[in-house]
Write a protein that holds these residues in place. Structure first.
Motif, PDB file in Angstrom:
ATOM      1  N   LYS A  11     -11.921   5.502  -5.579  1.00  0.00           N
ATOM      2  CA  LYS A  11     -12.819   6.412  -6.116  1.00  0.00           C
ATOM      3  C   LYS A  11     -12.174   7.698  -6.861  1.00  0.00           C
ATOM      4  O   LYS A  11     -12.563   8.421  -7.368  1.00  0.00           O
ATOM      5  CB  LYS A  11     -13.365   7.028  -4.711  1.00  0.00           C
ATOM      6  CG  LYS A  11     -14.511   6.523  -4.206  1.00  0.00           C
ATOM      7  CD  LYS A  11     -15.035   7.101  -3.080  1.00  0.00           C
ATOM      8  CE  LYS A  11     -16.327   6.072  -2.210  1.00  0.00           C
ATOM      9  NZ  LYS A  11     -17.591   6.236  -2.892  1.00  0.00           N
ATOM     10  N   CYS A  12     -10.697   7.619  -6.602  1.00  0.00           N
ATOM     11  CA  CYS A  12      -9.892   8.741  -7.124  1.00  0.00           C
ATOM     12  C   CYS A  12      -9.715   8.826  -8.578  1.00  0.00           C
ATOM     13  O   CYS A  12      -9.458   7.743  -9.234  1.00  0.00           O
ATOM     14  CB  CYS A  12      -8.388   9.004  -6.594  1.00  0.00           C
ATOM     15  SG  CYS A  12      -7.392   9.923  -7.023  1.00  0.00           S
ATOM     16  N   ILE A  13     -10.100   9.973  -9.355  1.00  0.00           N
ATOM     17  CA  ILE A  13      -9.806   9.939 -10.619  1.00  0.00           C
ATOM     18  C   ILE A  13      -8.681  10.734 -11.054  1.00  0.00           C
ATOM     19  O   ILE A  13      -8.411  10.900 -12.425  1.00  0.00           O
ATOM     20  CB  ILE A  13     -11.376  10.424 -11.455  1.00  0.00           C
ATOM     21  CG1 ILE A  13     -11.333  12.090 -10.666  1.00  0.00           C
ATOM     22  CG2 ILE A  13     -12.349   9.761 -11.190  1.00  0.00           C
ATOM     23  CD1 ILE A  13     -12.514  12.890 -11.545  1.00  0.00           C
ATOM     24  N   GLY A  14      -7.936  11.366 -10.314  1.00  0.00           N
ATOM     25  CA  GLY A  14      -6.708  11.747 -10.813  1.00  0.00           C
ATOM     26  C   GLY A  14      -6.774  13.057 -11.264  1.00  0.00           C
ATOM     27  O   GLY A  14      -5.854  13.644 -12.043  1.00  0.00           O
ATOM     28  N   CYS A  15      -7.858  13.976 -10.755  1.00  0.00           N
ATOM     29  CA  CYS A  15      -7.825  15.130 -11.338  1.00  0.00           C
ATOM     30  C   CYS A  15      -7.124  16.210 -10.827  1.00  0.00           C
ATOM     31  O   CYS A  15      -6.945  17.308 -11.392  1.00  0.00           O
ATOM     32  CB  CYS A  15      -9.516  15.540 -11.154  1.00  0.00           C
ATOM     33  SG  CYS A  15      -9.838  15.786  -9.392  1.00  0.00           S
ATOM     34  N   LEU A  16      -6.301  16.016  -9.664  1.00  0.00           N
ATOM     35  CA  LEU A  16      -5.351  16.844  -9.175  1.00  0.00           C
ATOM     36  C   LEU A  16      -6.018  18.169  -8.573  1.00  0.00           C
ATOM     37  O   LEU A  16      -5.401  19.255  -8.027  1.00  0.00           O
ATOM     38  CB  LEU A  16      -4.288  17.428 -10.256  1.00  0.00           C
ATOM     39  CG  LEU A  16      -3.449  16.350 -10.810  1.00  0.00           C
ATOM     40  CD1 LEU A  16      -2.507  16.845 -11.796  1.00  0.00           C
ATOM     41  CD2 LEU A  16      -2.598  15.488  -9.977  1.00  0.00           C
ATOM     42  N   LYS A  17      -7.438  18.129  -8.240  1.00  0.00           N
ATOM     43  CA  LYS A  17      -8.065  19.539  -7.708  1.00  0.00           C
ATOM     44  C   LYS A  17      -7.483  19.376  -6.148  1.00  0.00           C
ATOM     45  O   LYS A  17      -7.306  20.480  -5.597  1.00  0.00           O
ATOM     46  CB  LYS A  17      -9.403  19.139  -7.804  1.00  0.00           C
ATOM     47  CG  LYS A  17     -10.041  19.586  -9.105  1.00  0.00           C
ATOM     48  CD  LYS A  17     -11.355  19.621  -8.997  1.00  0.00           C
ATOM     49  CE  LYS A  17     -11.738  20.021 -10.602  1.00  0.00           C
ATOM     50  NZ  LYS A  17     -13.183  19.927 -11.070  1.00  0.00           N
ATOM     51  N   CYS A  18      -7.252  18.131  -5.351  1.00  0.00           N
ATOM     52  CA  CYS A  18      -6.746  18.372  -4.090  1.00  0.00           C
ATOM     53  C   CYS A  18      -5.242  18.945  -4.071  1.00  0.00           C
ATOM     54  O   CYS A  18      -4.877  19.892  -3.031  1.00  0.00           O
ATOM     55  CB  CYS A  18      -6.796  16.909  -3.686  1.00  0.00           C
ATOM     56  SG  CYS A  18      -5.795  15.773  -4.585  1.00  0.00           S
ATOM     57  N   VAL A  19      -4.418  18.630  -5.135  1.00  0.00           N
ATOM     58  CA  VAL A  19      -3.252  19.121  -5.216  1.00  0.00           C
ATOM     59  C   VAL A  19      -3.299  20.686  -5.369  1.00  0.00           C
ATOM     60  O   VAL A  19      -2.426  21.500  -4.807  1.00  0.00           O
ATOM     61  CB  VAL A  19      -2.544  18.674  -6.405  1.00  0.00           C
ATOM     62  CG1 VAL A  19      -0.818  19.169  -6.460  1.00  0.00           C
ATOM     63  CG2 VAL A  19      -2.203  17.017  -6.131  1.00  0.00           C
ATOM     64  N   SER A  49       0.545  14.839  -3.384  1.00  0.00           N
ATOM     65  CA  SER A  49       0.725  14.612  -4.719  1.00  0.00           C
ATOM     66  C   SER A  49       0.031  13.242  -5.118  1.00  0.00           C
ATOM     67  O   SER A  49      -0.692  12.708  -4.200  1.00  0.00           O
ATOM     68  CB  SER A  49       2.154  14.356  -5.200  1.00  0.00           C
ATOM     69  OG  SER A  49       2.636  13.157  -4.374  1.00  0.00           O
ATOM     70  N   ILE A  50      -0.376  13.186  -6.561  1.00  0.00           N
ATOM     71  CA  ILE A  50      -1.096  12.088  -6.902  1.00  0.00           C
ATOM     72  C   ILE A  50      -0.165  11.197  -7.873  1.00  0.00           C
ATOM     73  O   ILE A  50       0.566  11.354  -8.701  1.00  0.00           O
ATOM     74  CB  ILE A  50      -2.247  12.584  -7.624  1.00  0.00           C
ATOM     75  CG1 ILE A  50      -3.168  13.251  -7.330  1.00  0.00           C
ATOM     76  CG2 ILE A  50      -2.698  11.316  -8.851  1.00  0.00           C
ATOM     77  CD1 ILE A  50      -3.951  12.519  -5.970  1.00  0.00           C
ATOM     78  N   ILE A  51      -0.036  10.096  -7.345  1.00  0.00           N
ATOM     79  CA  ILE A  51       1.025   9.123  -7.928  1.00  0.00           C
ATOM     80  C   ILE A  51       0.094   7.962  -8.747  1.00  0.00           C
ATOM     81  O   ILE A  51      -0.755   7.321  -8.470  1.00  0.00           O
ATOM     82  CB  ILE A  51       1.635   8.080  -6.830  1.00  0.00           C
ATOM     83  CG1 ILE A  51       2.417   9.033  -6.050  1.00  0.00           C
ATOM     84  CG2 ILE A  51       2.524   7.116  -7.752  1.00  0.00           C
ATOM     85  CD1 ILE A  51       3.122   8.124  -4.711  1.00  0.00           C
ATOM     86  N   ALA A 142     -12.031  20.107  -1.786  1.00  0.00           N
ATOM     87  CA  ALA A 142     -11.863  20.347  -3.225  1.00  0.00           C
ATOM     88  C   ALA A 142     -12.128  19.009  -3.956  1.00  0.00           C
ATOM     89  O   ALA A 142     -12.517  19.069  -5.087  1.00  0.00           O
ATOM     90  CB  ALA A 142     -10.705  20.855  -3.631  1.00  0.00           C
ATOM     91  N   CYS A 143     -12.208  17.944  -3.177  1.00  0.00           N
ATOM     92  CA  CYS A 143     -12.332  16.589  -3.930  1.00  0.00           C
ATOM     93  C   CYS A 143     -13.892  16.445  -4.472  1.00  0.00           C
ATOM     94  O   CYS A 143     -14.792  16.580  -3.915  1.00  0.00           O
ATOM     95  CB  CYS A 143     -12.005  15.458  -3.096  1.00  0.00           C
ATOM     96  SG  CYS A 143     -12.211  13.843  -3.948  1.00  0.00           S
ATOM     97  N   PRO A 144     -14.038  16.304  -5.874  1.00  0.00           N
ATOM     98  CA  PRO A 144     -15.140  16.283  -6.416  1.00  0.00           C
ATOM     99  C   PRO A 144     -15.808  14.904  -6.075  1.00  0.00           C
ATOM    100  O   PRO A 144     -17.049  14.690  -6.613  1.00  0.00           O
ATOM    101  CB  PRO A 144     -15.045  16.570  -7.839  1.00  0.00           C
ATOM    102  CG  PRO A 144     -13.583  16.075  -8.172  1.00  0.00           C
ATOM    103  CD  PRO A 144     -12.917  16.505  -6.807  1.00  0.00           C
ATOM    104  N   GLU A 145     -15.223  14.051  -6.078  1.00  0.00           N
ATOM    105  CA  GLU A 145     -15.538  12.464  -5.954  1.00  0.00           C
ATOM    106  C   GLU A 145     -15.746  12.036  -4.554  1.00  0.00           C
ATOM    107  O   GLU A 145     -15.777  10.711  -4.208  1.00  0.00           O
ATOM    108  CB  GLU A 145     -14.474  11.584  -6.694  1.00  0.00           C
ATOM    109  CG  GLU A 145     -14.023  11.987  -8.032  1.00  0.00           C
ATOM    110  CD  GLU A 145     -15.466  11.713  -8.921  1.00  0.00           C
ATOM    111  OE1 GLU A 145     -16.185  10.825  -8.581  1.00  0.00           O
ATOM    112  OE2 GLU A 145     -15.553  12.686 -10.009  1.00  0.00           O
TER     113      GLU A 145
HETATM  114  S1  SF4 Z   1      -9.390  15.747  -6.025  1.00  0.00           S
HETATM  115 FE1  SF4 Z   1     -10.147  13.798  -5.220  1.00  0.00          FE
HETATM  116  S2  SF4 Z   1     -10.742  12.768  -7.370  1.00  0.00           S
HETATM  117 FE2  SF4 Z   1      -9.281  14.515  -7.680  1.00  0.00          FE
HETATM  118  S3  SF4 Z   1      -7.242  13.570  -7.643  1.00  0.00           S
HETATM  119 FE3  SF4 Z   1      -7.608  14.649  -5.546  1.00  0.00          FE
HETATM  120  S4  SF4 Z   1      -8.542  12.576  -4.419  1.00  0.00           S
HETATM  121 FE4  SF4 Z   1      -8.366  12.198  -6.414  1.00  0.00          FE
END
Ligand code: SF4
Ligand code: SF4
Ligand code: SF4
Length: 256
Positions: A11-19, A49-51, A142-145
């Motif tokens: 489900k993760c789109i790599g938007c970095l909002k979590c970071v 982080s997002i790898i 924060a995760c939109p997905e």
């Molecule tokens: S906020 Fe959610 S969708 Fe965006 S990078 Fe983080 S885990 Fe992935």
């Protein structure tokens, strides 16, 4: 009830909002690239982080909040502590700076403030203060997905297994964190292998404290004696610098 986080890599789109949410809520500074950094995006200023992986896969990395944490078992002064709610938290006022936790962690999580005069270990604390107040961690909020969600560990395990059962061609039939090192409070389901998140070890479903305690037992007493003296001196110096209002003293140093 033990809390946990479930991250679904599909489900993760790599938007970095979590970071970004983590950095904001914990007032973490700008990241400074260092030659000795591991190539995973984590640092004293980045607790998650997002790898990026091939074919638009994004894998969130953070402390796994092990049920039987190796970092807690090796810390000689109890600076690392597993709470009843699930998070493994860190009390910088107790820390000796020995960095045993960094060596013991099977996921390579804790990071050191190498460029500070009075450095501390830093890592994700699963937003312990927020959880205590009945809120969820900033990153999951924060995760939109809904790629990373928060809840009771038992409920999240059920959700994880249901997703795999209902989509057997989509997911690998495994919940990462269900059994590794005795189980963790950060779980993953995925369509790619996530073994790269862990360091190789011979009995990965065995709680590591059993191994770290055995390893510590085998260290010669003379070495431990000298190590104890060095750690004691280190602690006294750091304590004096802190009481003297050293250059890097900051409010709320303790994360507990
Ligand atoms: S906020 Fe959610 S969708 Fe965006 S990078 Fe983080 S885990 Fe992935
Ligand atoms: S992942 Fe590492 S730092 Fe986090 S609780 Fe487990 S042993 Fe400790
Ligand atoms: S749980 Fe809290 S401390 Fe951990 S990565 Fe998420 S926002 Fe940061």
């Amino acid at each position: 009830m033990s809390k946990a986080i479930l991250t679904d890599v599909t489900k993760c789109i790599g938007c970095l909002k979590c970071v970004s949410a983590c950095k904001e809520i914990h007032h973490l500074g700008a990241d400074v690239p260092r030659v000795w950094d591991k190539n995973d995006g984590l640092s004293a200023e980045n607790w998650t982080s997002i790898i990026a992986k091939p074919e638009n896969h994004y894998v969130r990395k953070q402390c796994r909040h092990c049920l039987e944490p190796a970092c807690v078992s090796v810390c000689p002064v109890g600076a690392m502590h597993k709470t009843e709610l699930g998070p493994v938290v860190y009390d910088s006022s107790k820390c000796l700076g020995c960095r045993y936790c960094m060596m013991a962690c099977p996921f390579g999580i804790p990071r050191y403030e190498w460029d500070k005069a009075v450095p501390h270990v830093e890592k994700c604390i699963m937003c312990y203060d927020r959880i205590e107040e009945g809120k969820q961690p900033a990153c999951t909020e924060a995760c939109p997905e809904n790629a990373t969600i928060f809840g009771d560990r038992s409920d999240l395990l059920k959700i994880a297994h249901t997703r795999i059962k209902e989509n057997p061609h989509k997911y690998i039939d495994r919940v990462w964190g269900e059994n590794e090192v005795g189980g963790t409070s950060v779980l993953y389901v995925s369509d790619i292998n996530l073994d790269f998140l862990t360091y190789p070890t011979k009995n990965f479903d065995t709680p590591l404290p059993e191994e770290t305690v055995a390893a510590l037992d085998s260290v010669p007493y003379a070495f431990l004696g000298m190590g104890g003296v060095m750690l004691g001196l280190n602690w006294i110096i750091r304590r004096r610098m802190k009481l003297g209002g050293g250059p890097n003293k900051k409010d709320g140093d303790s994360h507990e």
